[in-house]
Scaffold this motif. Structure first.
Motif, PDB file in Angstrom:
ATOM      1  N   LEU A 105     -19.078   1.815   8.488  1.00  0.00           N
ATOM      2  CA  LEU A 105     -18.954   1.982   9.931  1.00  0.00           C
ATOM      3  C   LEU A 105     -17.629   1.437  10.449  1.00  0.00           C
ATOM      4  N   SER A 106     -17.144   0.367   9.844  1.00  0.00           N
ATOM      5  CA  SER A 106     -15.857  -0.188  10.289  1.00  0.00           C
ATOM      6  C   SER A 106     -14.722   0.807  10.041  1.00  0.00           C
ATOM      7  N   MET A 107     -14.849   1.625   8.989  1.00  0.00           N
ATOM      8  CA  MET A 107     -13.852   2.678   8.776  1.00  0.00           C
ATOM      9  C   MET A 107     -13.904   3.698   9.910  1.00  0.00           C
ATOM     10  N   LEU A 108     -15.125   4.039  10.340  1.00  0.00           N
ATOM     11  CA  LEU A 108     -15.245   4.961  11.467  1.00  0.00           C
ATOM     12  C   LEU A 108     -14.655   4.334  12.727  1.00  0.00           C
ATOM     13  N   ASP A 109     -14.915   3.034  12.936  1.00  0.00           N
ATOM     14  CA  ASP A 109     -14.374   2.346  14.115  1.00  0.00           C
ATOM     15  C   ASP A 109     -12.850   2.405  14.140  1.00  0.00           C
ATOM     16  N   GLN A 110     -12.238   2.392  12.975  1.00  0.00           N
ATOM     17  CA  GLN A 110     -10.780   2.435  12.855  1.00  0.00           C
ATOM     18  C   GLN A 110     -10.251   3.872  12.792  1.00  0.00           C
ATOM     19  N   ARG A 111     -11.162   4.816  12.948  1.00  0.00           N
ATOM     20  CA  ARG A 111     -10.842   6.246  12.883  1.00  0.00           C
ATOM     21  C   ARG A 111     -10.272   6.643  11.514  1.00  0.00           C
ATOM     22  N   ASN A 112     -10.715   5.942  10.500  1.00  0.00           N
ATOM     23  CA  ASN A 112     -10.313   6.249   9.126  1.00  0.00           C
ATOM     24  C   ASN A 112     -11.328   7.243   8.564  1.00  0.00           C
ATOM     25  N   TRP A 113     -11.283   8.463   9.085  1.00  0.00           N
ATOM     26  CA  TRP A 113     -12.265   9.487   8.734  1.00  0.00           C
ATOM     27  C   TRP A 113     -12.213   9.814   7.241  1.00  0.00           C
ATOM     28  N   GLY A 114     -11.014   9.961   6.700  1.00  0.00           N
ATOM     29  CA  GLY A 114     -10.870  10.292   5.286  1.00  0.00           C
ATOM     30  C   GLY A 114     -11.367   9.176   4.377  1.00  0.00           C
ATOM     31  N   GLY A 115     -11.070   7.936   4.741  1.00  0.00           N
ATOM     32  CA  GLY A 115     -11.549   6.801   3.955  1.00  0.00           C
ATOM     33  C   GLY A 115     -13.061   6.717   3.952  1.00  0.00           C
ATOM     34  N   ALA A 116     -13.661   6.959   5.121  1.00  0.00           N
ATOM     35  CA  ALA A 116     -15.122   6.941   5.222  1.00  0.00           C
ATOM     36  C   ALA A 116     -15.726   8.056   4.366  1.00  0.00           C
ATOM     37  N   TYR A 117     -15.098   9.210   4.389  1.00  0.00           N
ATOM     38  CA  TYR A 117     -15.591  10.320   3.572  1.00  0.00           C
ATOM     39  C   TYR A 117     -15.523   9.968   2.088  1.00  0.00           C
ATOM     40  N   GLY A 169     -15.887   6.069  22.881  1.00  0.00           N
ATOM     41  CA  GLY A 169     -14.759   5.189  23.173  1.00  0.00           C
ATOM     42  C   GLY A 169     -14.591   4.152  22.071  1.00  0.00           C
ATOM     43  N   ALA A 170     -13.811   3.137  22.378  1.00  0.00           N
ATOM     44  CA  ALA A 170     -13.485   2.108  21.384  1.00  0.00           C
ATOM     45  C   ALA A 170     -14.702   1.255  21.038  1.00  0.00           C
ATOM     46  N   PHE A 171     -14.761   0.835  19.796  1.00  0.00           N
ATOM     47  CA  PHE A 171     -15.808  -0.053  19.311  1.00  0.00           C
ATOM     48  C   PHE A 171     -15.678  -1.416  19.980  1.00  0.00           C
ATOM     49  N   GLU A 172     -16.829  -2.010  20.361  1.00  0.00           N
ATOM     50  CA  GLU A 172     -16.839  -3.356  20.936  1.00  0.00           C
ATOM     51  C   GLU A 172     -17.653  -4.341  20.111  1.00  0.00           C
ATOM     52  N   SER A 173     -18.910  -4.012  19.798  1.00  0.00           N
ATOM     53  CA  SER A 173     -19.748  -4.938  19.023  1.00  0.00           C
ATOM     54  C   SER A 173     -20.868  -4.171  18.330  1.00  0.00           C
ATOM     55  N   LYS A 206     -19.920   3.767  26.043  1.00  0.00           N
ATOM     56  CA  LYS A 206     -21.369   3.891  25.918  1.00  0.00           C
ATOM     57  C   LYS A 206     -21.924   2.640  25.257  1.00  0.00           C
ATOM     58  N   LYS A 207     -22.853   2.017  25.929  1.00  0.00           N
ATOM     59  CA  LYS A 207     -23.483   0.801  25.411  1.00  0.00           C
ATOM     60  C   LYS A 207     -24.787   1.165  24.708  1.00  0.00           C
ATOM     61  N   SER A 208     -25.223   0.299  23.832  1.00  0.00           N
ATOM     62  CA  SER A 208     -26.518   0.416  23.137  1.00  0.00           C
ATOM     63  C   SER A 208     -26.701   1.741  22.401  1.00  0.00           C
ATOM     64  N   VAL A 209     -25.707   2.114  21.637  1.00  0.00           N
ATOM     65  CA  VAL A 209     -25.833   3.283  20.767  1.00  0.00           C
ATOM     66  C   VAL A 209     -26.527   2.827  19.487  1.00  0.00           C
ATOM     67  N   GLU A 210     -27.556   3.540  19.088  1.00  0.00           N
ATOM     68  CA  GLU A 210     -28.190   3.269  17.798  1.00  0.00           C
ATOM     69  C   GLU A 210     -27.461   4.081  16.744  1.00  0.00           C
ATOM     70  N   GLU A 211     -26.945   3.389  15.751  1.00  0.00           N
ATOM     71  CA  GLU A 211     -26.307   4.068  14.631  1.00  0.00           C
ATOM     72  C   GLU A 211     -27.225   3.881  13.426  1.00  0.00           C
ATOM     73  N   VAL A 212     -27.720   4.992  12.907  1.00  0.00           N
ATOM     74  CA  VAL A 212     -28.612   4.961  11.752  1.00  0.00           C
ATOM     75  C   VAL A 212     -27.777   5.346  10.530  1.00  0.00           C
ATOM     76  N   VAL A 213     -27.708   4.424   9.584  1.00  0.00           N
ATOM     77  CA  VAL A 213     -26.915   4.647   8.377  1.00  0.00           C
ATOM     78  C   VAL A 213     -27.831   4.433   7.181  1.00  0.00           C
ATOM     79  N   THR A 214     -27.881   5.421   6.301  1.00  0.00           N
ATOM     80  CA  THR A 214     -28.660   5.284   5.070  1.00  0.00           C
ATOM     81  C   THR A 214     -27.700   5.229   3.900  1.00  0.00           C
ATOM     82  N   THR A 215     -27.904   4.217   3.051  1.00  0.00           N
ATOM     83  CA  THR A 215     -27.103   4.067   1.849  1.00  0.00           C
ATOM     84  C   THR A 215     -27.991   4.299   0.627  1.00  0.00           C
TER      85      THR A 215
END
Length: 158
Positions: free
Chosen positions: A57-69, A97-101, A133-142
């Motif tokens: 998710l931190s890669m997505l926050d940094q807009r590192n789309w290729g790295g995340a892929y 918008g930008a990542f906050e927490s 946008k506040k309180s976004v639920e991000e569901v990530v499965t590994t």
């Protein structure tokens, strides 16, 4: 267009528990010890899967789309071609918008997921605040891959 059009991944968030009962303390000592060991192992796996999800998710926050892929699981990359990913993920994240927490609210270890081969999976739900946008639920499965590393197999912001 949502990311799930490109990467349908069934997420199962229900956790199951095992209960051991016996007539005497001697009869229940071994099952309780086994349950504690299994629980400790599951907790360790949950932590590993959650850490992998947070890093991704931190890669997505940094807009590192290729790295995340590239850091995603082989199964994910087989389902979603790089061009599809690069065309879709910026549009999914831009409105926030930008990542906050971010804080993990739920983390579940499973050995089965509907529509997937048996394996080791961790689904983490993060409560994330973004500038727009506040309180976004991000569901990530590994998934733990053959090399022992945890990698993302599914992502859905809601």
């Amino acid at each position: 267009m949502t990311l799930f059009k490109f990467a349908p991944v069934a997420l199962c968030l229900a956790a199951s528990s095992l209960l051991f009962a016996g007539a005497t303390q001697a009869q229940t000592a071994a099952p309780k010890a086994a349950a504690s060991a299994a629980s400790a192992q599951d907790l360790a796996k949950q932590a590993e899967g959650q850490l992998a999800a947070a890093g991704w998710l931190s890669m997505l926050d940094q807009r590192n789309w290729g790295g995340a892929y590239e850091a995603s699981s082989q199964t994910f990359r087989n389902m979603v071609q790089i061009g599809q990913w690069m065309d879709s993920i910026p549009g999914v994240r831009a409105p926030f918008g930008a990542f906050e927490s971010r804080n993990a609210s739920t983390v579940v270890y499973k050995t089965t997921l509907p529509g997937r081969a048996d394996g080791e999976y961790v689904t983490a739900i993060f409560e994330t605040d973004f500038a727009n946008k506040k309180s976004v639920e991000e569901v990530v499965t590994t998934v733990r891959e053959a090399d022992g590393k945890w990698r993302v197999i599914g992502y859905s912001p809601r």
